[in-house]
Scaffold this motif. Structure first.
Motif, PDB file in Angstrom:
ATOM      1  N   THR A 326     -42.164  -1.229  26.961  1.00 36.10           N
ATOM      2  CA  THR A 326     -42.979  -0.483  25.999  1.00 36.10           C
ATOM      3  C   THR A 326     -42.138  -0.030  24.812  1.00 36.10           C
ATOM      4  N   ARG A 330     -42.964  -1.415  21.083  1.00 37.45           N
ATOM      5  CA  ARG A 330     -43.403  -0.408  20.111  1.00 37.45           C
ATOM      6  C   ARG A 330     -42.514  -0.424  18.866  1.00 37.45           C
ATOM      7  N   GLN A 334     -43.688  -1.422  15.080  1.00 37.48           N
ATOM      8  CA  GLN A 334     -43.465  -0.545  13.924  1.00 37.48           C
ATOM      9  C   GLN A 334     -42.828  -1.300  12.762  1.00 37.48           C
TER      10      GLN A 334
END
Length: 395
Positions: A326, A330, A334
């Motif tokens: 994760t 993530r 971004q």
């Protein structure tokens, strides 16, 4: 030529084995290598011809990542552990390495202390240099302070060098381990370890890669988990067949349970835009050719995405409260490089729409240090160059 013994234990997926073998591939020019595999043997897995492989009696974990169990169902764990420890010490005696590289320990795999502590004790007695080979993000624990204290104690007791296979500009180790400054050994970032294309493709791969249709490749690593993603893509194939011209190539993983694999095959048998195989050693070649990769978010798959530039939808593994994947996805989302999937996205209609949307996106080009193999070899070699220079000065 110096001798190097490399210990790798994969228990759930195959990412640790892939990364370790890629590192070993880059060490064979400078070291005589003995590779210790503690996990399940993968048929067809490519190994450099110069590498001596010792397969210990395999140990794996259950799907909940809770209990260790022998790969051979006819043996009990106690017997296997005893045999493994003896075989490791015997291999150390026979091979007589100059350096021992231990993958992940002590940041993980502490349940294998029963064999690793005796191995490192025996190695230290012989003057063997000991190196910890670590990925970019490590698993955190509920009692993180106690966990980190044990890591520091073991690192400072046994290890000469810590090699972090990542780029601190993407994920500094401090994101998941706060006590880097308390380590007494050398600490180096190597950059990410990336796979090189295989020189030979299997006949199956040649046929698949010669298709005229554009391709979507789907993969879940070893195949012990990620079944919801496999089912989502298989069930989305009919919906997608009317909307995009792509062929969907699914790899269910070498460890996928037989019943899951054959159920998937049966469910997808009527879809002309879908092919399902267990495993390929040439996943990188598929990603180089694909318009989109739909995959779990392990280290090696992520590196394949970064090196090939393929668009990607990535579903992180969250079992056992593991946040590693994760965190990685993530951060890349971004930066505009990939798009993250959630479990709520793997229903057929939702997943099909995410696939269509992803094919219209152009991912951002980002640069990270991907020279992990070369720098690892250089840094391990530096352990001996320092001692050689000291010996010359003393003489």
């Amino acid at each position: 030529m110096k001798k190097l013994m490399f210990y790798c234990q994969h228990i759930l997926g195959m990412g640790h084995l892939i990364r370790s073998m890629e590192i070993v591939r880059g060490l064979t020019d400078q070291f005589q290598v003995c590779f210790i595999n503690g996990g399940e043997v993968i048929q067809g897995f490519p190994v450099p011809a110069a590498v001596q492989v010792v397969n210990l009696p395999g140990i794996k974990t259950d799907r909940e990542f809770r209990e260790l169990q022998p790969v051979d169902p006819h043996r009990n764990l106690g017997e296997v552990e005893c045999d493994r420890k003896s075989q490791l010490l015997q291999t150390l005696e026979q091979f007589q390495p100059d350096v021992l590289v231990v993958e992940l320990f002590p940041f993980g795999r502490r349940r294998f202390s029963f064999e690793l502590i005796p191995l490192m004790e025996a190695a230290k007695e012989r003057g063997v240099r000991i190196v910890s080979s670590l990925r970019d993000i490590v698993v955190t624990k509920q009692d993180q302070a106690k966990h980190e204290a044990k890591i520091c104690r073991l690192m400072n007791q046994y290890f000469d060098q810590l090699l972090i296979h990542g780029d601190p500009n993407l994920h500094p180790l401090e994101d998941s381990f706060s006590r880097v400054k308390d380590l007494d050994c050398e600490v180096h970032y190597t950059g990410y370890v990336v796979q090189k294309p295989q020189s030979r493709l299997t006949l199956l791969d040649q046929m698949a890669l010669n298709r005229t249709e554009p391709m979507i490749v789907v993969s879940v690593g070893g195949g012990r988990f990620g079944h919801s993603l496999l089912w989502g893509m298989v069930r989305a194939a009919e919906w997608l067949s009317e909307r995009i011209p792509h062929h969907i190539q699914v790899f269910a993983g070498p460890f996928v349970p037989d019943d899951v694999f054959w159920d998937l095959k049966q469910a997808g048998q009527d879809f002309s835009n879908l092919t399902i195989h267990r495993y390929t050693p040439n996943l990188l070649a598929y990603m180089q050719q694909a318009d989109l990769s739909v995959n779990m978010a392990g280290y090696n798959t992520t590196m394949n995405i970064l090196t090939t530039g393929v668009r990607a939808l990535m579903l992180p593994f969250t079992g056992n409260d593991d946040q590693e994947q994760t965190m990685r996805v993530r951060r890349l989302e971004q930066l505009g490089r990939v798009q993250m999937l959630k479990e709520t996205d793997v229903t057929p209609e939702r997943l099909a729409q995410r696939v269509q949307d992803a094919l219209l996106q152009q991912p951002q080009v980002i640069g990270f240090d991907l020279d992990g193999v070369e720098k690892t070899a250089m840094l391990v070699r530096s352990l001996f160059e320092q001692s050689d220079r000291a010996s010359l000065v003393a003489a």
